[in-house]
Each structure stands twice: as C-alpha cells, then as structure tokens.
Write an enzyme that holds these catalytic residues in place. Structure first.
Site, PDB file in Angstrom:
ATOM      1  N   HIS A 114     -10.845   0.513   0.782  1.00 57.42           N
ATOM      2  CA  HIS A 114     -10.586   1.564   1.785  1.00 57.42           C
ATOM      3  C   HIS A 114     -11.926   1.784   2.482  1.00 57.42           C
ATOM      4  O   HIS A 114     -12.867   2.302   1.876  1.00 57.42           O
ATOM      5  CB  HIS A 114     -10.100   2.822   1.050  1.00 57.42           C
ATOM      6  CG  HIS A 114     -10.137   4.092   1.851  1.00 57.42           C
ATOM      7  ND1 HIS A 114      -9.034   4.880   2.051  1.00 57.42           N
ATOM      8  CD2 HIS A 114     -11.149   4.730   2.492  1.00 57.42           C
ATOM      9  CE1 HIS A 114      -9.362   5.943   2.769  1.00 57.42           C
ATOM     10  NE2 HIS A 114     -10.643   5.883   3.045  1.00 57.42           N
ATOM     11  N   HIS A 160       1.591   5.204  -2.243  1.00 54.91           N
ATOM     12  CA  HIS A 160       1.176   6.189  -3.232  1.00 54.91           C
ATOM     13  C   HIS A 160       2.458   6.747  -3.849  1.00 54.91           C
ATOM     14  O   HIS A 160       3.238   7.385  -3.150  1.00 54.91           O
ATOM     15  CB  HIS A 160       0.362   7.309  -2.575  1.00 54.91           C
ATOM     16  CG  HIS A 160      -0.894   6.813  -1.927  1.00 54.91           C
ATOM     17  ND1 HIS A 160      -2.103   6.776  -2.574  1.00 54.91           N
ATOM     18  CD2 HIS A 160      -1.116   6.286  -0.701  1.00 54.91           C
ATOM     19  CE1 HIS A 160      -3.036   6.270  -1.766  1.00 54.91           C
ATOM     20  NE2 HIS A 160      -2.461   5.959  -0.617  1.00 54.91           N
ATOM     21  N   ARG A 176       2.425   8.675  -6.601  1.00 52.93           N
ATOM     22  CA  ARG A 176       2.082  10.038  -7.067  1.00 52.93           C
ATOM     23  C   ARG A 176       2.318  10.320  -8.544  1.00 52.93           C
ATOM     24  O   ARG A 176       1.954  11.387  -9.019  1.00 52.93           O
ATOM     25  CB  ARG A 176       2.845  11.101  -6.248  1.00 52.93           C
ATOM     26  CG  ARG A 176       2.656  11.007  -4.747  1.00 52.93           C
ATOM     27  CD  ARG A 176       1.210  11.145  -4.339  1.00 52.93           C
ATOM     28  NE  ARG A 176       1.084  11.285  -2.880  1.00 52.93           N
ATOM     29  CZ  ARG A 176      -0.035  11.039  -2.225  1.00 52.93           C
ATOM     30  NH1 ARG A 176      -1.124  10.654  -2.868  1.00 52.93           N
ATOM     31  NH2 ARG A 176      -0.087  11.182  -0.929  1.00 52.93           N
ATOM     32  N   ASP A 181       1.182   2.529   3.836  1.00 52.93           N
ATOM     33  CA  ASP A 181       0.306   3.582   3.319  1.00 52.93           C
ATOM     34  C   ASP A 181       1.137   4.842   3.033  1.00 52.93           C
ATOM     35  O   ASP A 181       0.738   5.965   3.362  1.00 52.93           O
ATOM     36  CB  ASP A 181      -0.851   3.899   4.279  1.00 52.93           C
ATOM     37  CG  ASP A 181      -1.937   4.751   3.606  1.00 52.93           C
ATOM     38  OD1 ASP A 181      -1.798   5.061   2.405  1.00 52.93           O
ATOM     39  OD2 ASP A 181      -2.919   5.113   4.283  1.00 52.93           O
ATOM     40  N   HIS A 192      -5.539  -0.508   5.508  1.00 50.40           N
ATOM     41  CA  HIS A 192      -5.304   0.301   6.724  1.00 50.40           C
ATOM     42  C   HIS A 192      -6.430   0.279   7.777  1.00 50.40           C
ATOM     43  O   HIS A 192      -7.071   1.290   8.022  1.00 50.40           O
ATOM     44  CB  HIS A 192      -4.957   1.749   6.366  1.00 50.40           C
ATOM     45  CG  HIS A 192      -5.843   2.386   5.330  1.00 50.40           C
ATOM     46  ND1 HIS A 192      -7.207   2.402   5.415  1.00 50.40           N
ATOM     47  CD2 HIS A 192      -5.523   3.027   4.187  1.00 50.40           C
ATOM     48  CE1 HIS A 192      -7.694   3.031   4.367  1.00 50.40           C
ATOM     49  NE2 HIS A 192      -6.690   3.420   3.606  1.00 50.40           N
ATOM     50  N   HIS A 200       3.919  13.893   0.579  1.00 52.19           N
ATOM     51  CA  HIS A 200       3.336  15.183   0.210  1.00 52.19           C
ATOM     52  C   HIS A 200       4.427  16.237   0.146  1.00 52.19           C
ATOM     53  O   HIS A 200       5.481  16.097   0.771  1.00 52.19           O
ATOM     54  CB  HIS A 200       2.289  15.623   1.242  1.00 52.19           C
ATOM     55  CG  HIS A 200       1.005  14.861   1.145  1.00 52.19           C
ATOM     56  ND1 HIS A 200       0.170  14.925   0.065  1.00 52.19           N
ATOM     57  CD2 HIS A 200       0.427  13.991   2.011  1.00 52.19           C
ATOM     58  CE1 HIS A 200      -0.881  14.138   0.260  1.00 52.19           C
ATOM     59  NE2 HIS A 200      -0.749  13.551   1.430  1.00 52.19           N
ATOM     60  N   HIS A 257       0.837  -1.201   0.000  1.00 49.62           N
ATOM     61  CA  HIS A 257       0.000   0.000   0.000  1.00 49.62           C
ATOM     62  C   HIS A 257       0.871   1.250   0.000  1.00 49.62           C
ATOM     63  O   HIS A 257       1.343   1.712   1.044  1.00 49.62           O
ATOM     64  CB  HIS A 257      -0.924  -0.003   1.225  1.00 49.62           C
ATOM     65  CG  HIS A 257      -2.013   1.024   1.152  1.00 49.62           C
ATOM     66  ND1 HIS A 257      -3.260   0.828   1.672  1.00 49.62           N
ATOM     67  CD2 HIS A 257      -2.041   2.261   0.607  1.00 49.62           C
ATOM     68  CE1 HIS A 257      -4.015   1.894   1.452  1.00 49.62           C
ATOM     69  NE2 HIS A 257      -3.286   2.780   0.813  1.00 49.62           N
TER      70      HIS A 257
END
Lengths: 440, 312
Positions: free
Chosen positions: A191, A74, A76, A317, A244, A321, A72
């Site tokens: 999710h 991201h 981007r 997860d 999660h 950012h 899991h």
C-alpha cells in the site's frame, strides 16, 4: 453433487485466448470436464439430463468466464463483525460474481500469526461460498518494526503479505520483507503511502481541497513509495504488487518499471476510474477513501494504464463500514467503499467505453490476480475446478446499498444505473449465487 | 424581502444580489445598536441556539447579542458543557436539539462540512459560524459591510489578505465574497501557507508580502495560529514577525487611505505590530460593531416572520 451442462453461452477464457459463441461447458464432479460446441445434442447427454443426473442451464445471450477473483478486500473478521463477517463478505462476493477473494490483514487482532489465518480459513470453510485467501501482515501488529512469521503463515494458508492501511515506512524492513517472502513463495503487496507526507490529509491535495479547506494528501505521497517499491524490487529481484494505484505519476512509474523489466504489477479500484475529487464537494463521507479520489487527469491516466496493460488488475478494495463509521463529520469518517457488489458493474463501463475488451477485463479480474497471488483459478482449462461466473451484459440494474449482501452499505454509487451483472456464480461446481431469469 | 434559502453555509453559495441584500439589511440594523434601548421585537418568540464545538468569544457573543437585540431567545452550548464529552455524535446532538424546535442553529465546528451535514438532516436554519478551514461566512459579510461603509464601494478595490491562507476559513469566505463583488484580491504569506491551486479561486498569490501590499486599498491580516508552529510551517514566531508582519514600514507600500482589518483575536507583535493595529488605518473594532449588525440581518432574513417590518 449436481453436474451441470452450461449450454450455449459466449465462453471467454483469456488463459486459452478463447472467445467463442455459442459453446457448451460440461461440469462434472465439480470440475470442468468438457468444452465443445453442441454437447447438448449428444444422445448420452440428453439421456442424463432426462434422468435428472445432469442439470442443463441455458446461457443464451450470457457470458461464461473463469470465476472472478478480487485480490483486495477487507472482510473485517475477526474483530469488526459489525462492519462485515467472512460469511456476509462471502455472500457479497458471490453476488458480485466473485468465486475467490483475498482479504487484508487489518483485522483485530491483526492477521500476523497462524491462529488468525487458520481462524479465517475455518470460518471461510464453514460458510463455503467463496474461496478466501488470507493475506498476512508484513510486520507483527502491522507496526512496521519486525517481520511476521512468514513461513508459519504460509503453512497456515496465507497467500501473500501486505501492509495495507499501515504502510511499512522503514525501507530496510520492506527490503527484508521482500527477500524473506521470496523464500516461501509469498507474494508481497504494498500500500504505497508516505505517512509523513499524507499526515492529517483527508482528500487529494489540489484545488478542491483548497476550496473546501481540507488538509490534502498529495499525489507524491503515493508516488514516492511506488518509486521505492519498484527500486527495491529491482534491487532484490523480488516481484512486488502495488495495491490501489490512483495517480498519474504512479502509473508512469509502473509503466517505466515494467519497460525496464522490473517485476512490478499494479492494481486499481473501480472508484479511481469512475469518480474524482470534485465529487467531494457535498461532503459525502461515502466518497472518503484511501488513497483519496484524485483529479480528472489522474482518472484519465488510470484508464490509459488499464488499456495499455500497465495496470494488471482491477480489485474492489472492498472496505465495508458500519453506519457509525460513516454518519459523522467528513473529518472523522472512516475511509473506504463497500465495493464487492458494484465492482463488476462499474468495470464493465470500461468495455462499453472501448477502453478494454471484455476478454481483457476478465483477465484483469480473474487470471491476473490468480497469477500474482499464485493461486489456482482464472482458467477454464479442462480438469480445473469449476469456478465459473456467468454475466448478463445487457442486464440493467440500479445500485441499492440497502439490498447489498455485505453489511457495509457505504457506497457512493447508490442510485447508479449499471449495465451488466453477474447472474450466476459457481465455486467448484456448486452454485453460490443464481439470479438467472429473475427480474430485479 | 427575505432570503430565499434555509441556511447560510458559505459565501460560495451566495449570489452578489443576495450579498447586497444582506449588507443593505445590516445597514438598517446598525442604528438599533446605537439606541439607548437596543432591542426590537422582530424575532420575539424565536429560538436561536449557538452550538459551538470550538472556543470562540467574539463570534459567539456577537451572535448572542444580535439575537437578543432582535428579542429572540438564545441558548449557548459549548463542548465543555454539552453531552459531546459523553461521546454523542454531532448528528444525535442536532436531532435532540431539533426536537426542542429551535428556529436557528448557529454552528461552529472544527470539521469542514459539519454545518452542511446538519443542514441536510434537520429542519431549523443553520448558520455556519466557521467550519474547519472551509468557510466563515458571517465574518466575510461583516468584512464586506465594513469595507462598503468605509470606502463606499467594494468593486475595483485591491484587497490584500496576508497570512496563513491554507488554514484560514476567513480567507476563503472573503475570497469568494470579494471576488463576487468585483474586488481584486491578492493573497500572500510564506509558501507553506499558500494552498495549492489557490489561483483558481480567482486571486493572485505571492510568497512574500510586499507585492501584495503594494497599492492595496484594504489589508486583511490573518491571525497566526501559534499552536501550528509544531507543524513547522514556519520556524519561529520571531522569524514570522520579521518577514511577514504588517508594520509601520511596509504599510507605506499600500495606498495612503488604506484600511487595516483583522478578524481577531490579534497576536500583537506577531502578524501585526501594535502601532499599526491601533493606528489610524485600523478598522478592527469597527469590524466587531458591524458583525452584530450583519448577524442581526441574517437572523432576520432567515426567520423573520412575513410582514415583519425593518426597524423604523
């Protein structure tokens, strides 16, 4: 390509019930070709090392295990390259001890079609540091209305479908997704969040939210959807994986579902067994996550569920950012933690606390995600690709997000002193990260 | 004497001694506002910026008058005239203001924790003039000054706070302050307006208002934000007024010498009937007067120069 003799480590492989010290592992042509004691003594091996055809790496005091898999993350890309790219995410994965990561579809454009999936795989191949497994969107545009082309996505290389971040609220669509996915052998990852119950919420609903005056995200918003997915799985017979998991109630529902023979698996992330809502009192936006950090009793329930096997997988997860996403008022800050490079270190605390054995932890971070995603890996079986992680259990290190390979420096664990770190990562016999012998 | 802190972010952080110091100081400033020439030189040369990201008349005016009566220079910035509309972040706005060397920034913001974020980042003192539904410390201080002045004490009084507790920063700051000062605090409103685990803040909570009103020394009515009706936390203003407003009848449940307070602006006929709002128990306008004194006290205590004397 270099061949390696990985000599004298503690070799752990949950797929073969193996935990033996010392053991030698021979990696030839990118494949695990032999595991035995004292390989290093053999005359042919000594000769090969001397000739430079075989490189010997001494693993005294180190753990060798199947390459870790983070199911899991991201990454981007495409669309949010200022937060992370497949390149920087792969580097972060390698440094965190991961040989493979699965990436969620909430890119821009959303990964709901062959073109995006192929783009991700092409990028992954060009940087070559980690195996990247694209997870495609359940619905077109993740709008929750009509199914993506699962067959085409699977052919393009997607391993699973998920609605991560944009839950499918319509139960009929979710049912169709599960049934249709089963035709193509795609895993379904949910999710769990009832968007009506969580609407406007910024943190867990409870005493801390009441004190801070924040609108809450009630635990029941997660649990209602956990219950729905378990019931849909029971009704359709299609396995469901729950991303999660963060609440005590969710854990109880999964435990109950497993007991009744329903094919439900669950994952949690390190922050849910490390931090609670009380940490939010200083308004640190790095602590803003979705699902939110929960209460003390939830944290304890998560640990219990890891111990008794209710929770199958630990995944980071990883949600990198940029500064502009986090250096704003808590209300407006983006959710998520850059987790690839702290996931193993934080999870090893569970071993220190006696909640998991090291072998159980490795299973939850390699074998179990491989099985759920239906991908190779998670095993040191002879003949399998040499995806290997070497861990120094004694290495103490301080978390410094500015030194992360990830572009996402958003970690609430800055300054934490962790014990245990991946010191060498190998994908198909190629070293993708190596800090053996380095002092940090 | 000075407060030994840079900022006033919330009542939660204050000790009872600090609250007493602020109230005592405010007492001595009350008189300034009754003089024909309502100005003392205490903060001459200091700059106070009112940075308001939410509409406010009462609080902003009160801070401005307080600063001016202390001879400070004041600047008002509200969202409609600032560069906020151009997409500048709060942090950048604050850093730009800081570069002009103000002494105090008074911040009103819709996001809880916004003043806390600024306090860590910039040098000037930050006074929280309301952050989201979190805290509104100067309101609680002026409420406590009103109670102390009118009742002679705070300790032992029963204070009923009625209305939308969940969305009220006034309720939270008053709960912190009044419980610290030894009052018994009860809150009441429809169950949809009572936040989870509120009892852990040291109050009793009721979902009908009569029990809370019973035997109360002080009734604090909160403003019902009519725009919240969309969220369906109550079906209609009409129904709210019928079951949850303070009126001539249910006020009889309280003590005979009860004080009725309201942070304003009042929705007449919604949370409070006009005859009660204007009635003999009402100290709603006194609260406004005390508000100026409390804000003068805070400005003085935060940035008043060493050796500055209180007004003689």
């Amino acid at each position: 390509m270099t061949n390696y003799l990985l000599r004298g480590g503690r070799v752990i492989d949950p797929s073969q019930n193996l935990d033996i010290t010392p053991l030698d592992v021979l990696v030839e042509k990118g494949v695990i070709s032999l595991i035995d004691q004292g390989i290093y003594r053999r005359a042919t091996i000594r000769r090969r090392i001397k000739s430079g055809e075989l490189e010997e790496i001494n693993l005294r005091e180190l753990v060798l295990c199947p390459g870790l898999i983070d199911m899991h993350t991201h990454l981007r890309e495409p669309g949010y390259e200022y937060k992370e790219t497949i390149g920087t995410g792969s580097k972060a994965a390698a440094a965190g001890g991961f040989t493979a990561v699965a990436c969620m579809p909430n890119t821009n454009p959303i990964n709901d079609n062959r073109a995006v999936t192929e783009f991700i795989l092409r990028k992954a191949k060009s940087c070559g540091l980690s195996r990247i497994y694209p997870i495609a969107a359940i619905t077109k545009g993740s709008l929750g209305e009509s199914l993506s082309e699962f067959g085409d996505l699977k052919d393009a290389g997607a391993v699973a479908v998920s609605d991560d971040g944009r839950p499918v609220m319509n139960s009929a669509i979710m049912r169709l997704a599960m049934e249709y996915a089963s035709s193509f052998g795609l895993s379904v990852i949910s999710h769990c969040e009832d968007l009506n119950l969580s609407a406007g919420g910024l943190m867990n609903e409870g005493f801390t939210a009441t004190e801070l005056g924040f609108p809450g995200i009630p635990s029941v918003a997660e649990e209602i959807m956990v219950a729905r997915e378990i019931l849909l799985s029971q009704y359709t017979g299609v396995p469901i994986h729950l991303a999660h998991i963060s609440t005590r109630g969710a854990v109880n529902l999964v435990r109950e579902g497993k007991k009744r023979g329903i094919k439900v698996t669950a994952e949690t992330a390190p922050h849910y067994f490390t931090l609670t809502e009380e940490n939010l009192k200083e308004f640190d936006t790095n602590l803003k996550t979705n699902p939110p950090l929960r209460g003390r009793e939830d944290l304890l329930a998560i640990k219990e569920a890891l111990k008794d096997g209710t929770i199958d997988v630990i995944a980071s997860d990883h949600a990198p950012h940029g500064r502009t996403d986090k250096e704003v008022e808590f209300t407006f800050a983006a959710s998520g933690i850059s987790g690839l490079e702290t996931s193993l270190g934080l999870s090893l605390i569970l071993v220190e606390e006696g909640i998991l054995t090291l072998s159980q932890l490795i299973e939850k971070m390699s074998l179990a995600p491989a099985r759920i995603l239906g991908v190779p890996g998670g095993s040191l079986a002879i003949g399998s690709p040499a995806d290997i992680t070497i861990i120094d259990l004694k290495k103490k290190w301080q978390v410094d997000p500015l030194k992360f390979y990830s572009r996402g420096k958003n970690s609430p664990f800055a300054g934490y002193i962790l014990k245990g770190k991946a010191v060498l990562t190998m994908v198909a016999g190629t070293i993708t990260y190596n800090e053996i012998g380095k002092t940090t | 004497m000075k407060l030994n802190r840079k900022d006033i972010l919330g009542i939660r952080d204050l000790t009872p001694e600090e609250i007493n110091l602020i109230l005592d100081t405010a007492d001595s400033f009350l008189e300034v506002s009754t003089r024909p020439i309502k100005k003392v030189p205490t903060l001459r040369g200091k700059t106070v910026i009112n940075l308001f990201y939410e509409p406010s008349t009462r609080t902003r005016t009160s801070f401005e008058i307080a600063a001016k009566r202390l001879s400070a220079d004041t600047i008002n910035i509200s969202t409609s005239t600032s560069s906020v509309v151009k997409g500048e972040t709060l942090i950048d706005t604050a850093r730009n203001l800081e570069a002009m060397n103000p002494d105090v920034v008074v911040l009103r913001h819709s996001a809880a924790g916004a003043p806390h974020m600024l306090a860590k980042l910039i040098k000037p003192s930050i006074i929280n003039a309301g952050d989201g539904a979190h805290e509104h410390p100067t309101q609680a201080l002026l409420d406590m000054l009103t109670i102390r002045t009118k009742k002679g004490k705070i300790k032992g009084l029963k204070v009923a706070i009625i209305g939308d507790i969940a969305h009220s920063r006034v309720a939270r700051s008053n709960i912190y302050g009044l419980t610290k000062m030894g009052a018994e605090v009860v809150v009441a409103g429809p169950a949809t307006m009572i936040p989870r685990d509120i009892e852990k803040m040291g109050v009793k909570a009721f979902t009908r208002i009569e029990k809370a009103l019973s035997g109360a020394d002080i009734i604090m009515m909160l403003r019902i934000q009519t725009e919240r009706e969309k969220l369906s936390i109550f079906p209609s203003l009409r129904e709210y007024a019928t079951y949850f407003s303070l009126n001539r009848e249910n006020i009889k449940l309280a003590k005979e010498d009860v004080l009725v307070m309201h942070p304003g602006p009042v929705n007449r006929g919604v949370e409070i009937s006009p005859d009660v709002a204007d009635g003999p128990y009402s100290v709603i306008l006194d609260q406004v007067t005390f508000g100026v004194a409390v804000r003068m006290a805070l400005l003085y205590l935060l940035v008043g120069g060493v050796g500055d004397e209180l007004p003689a």
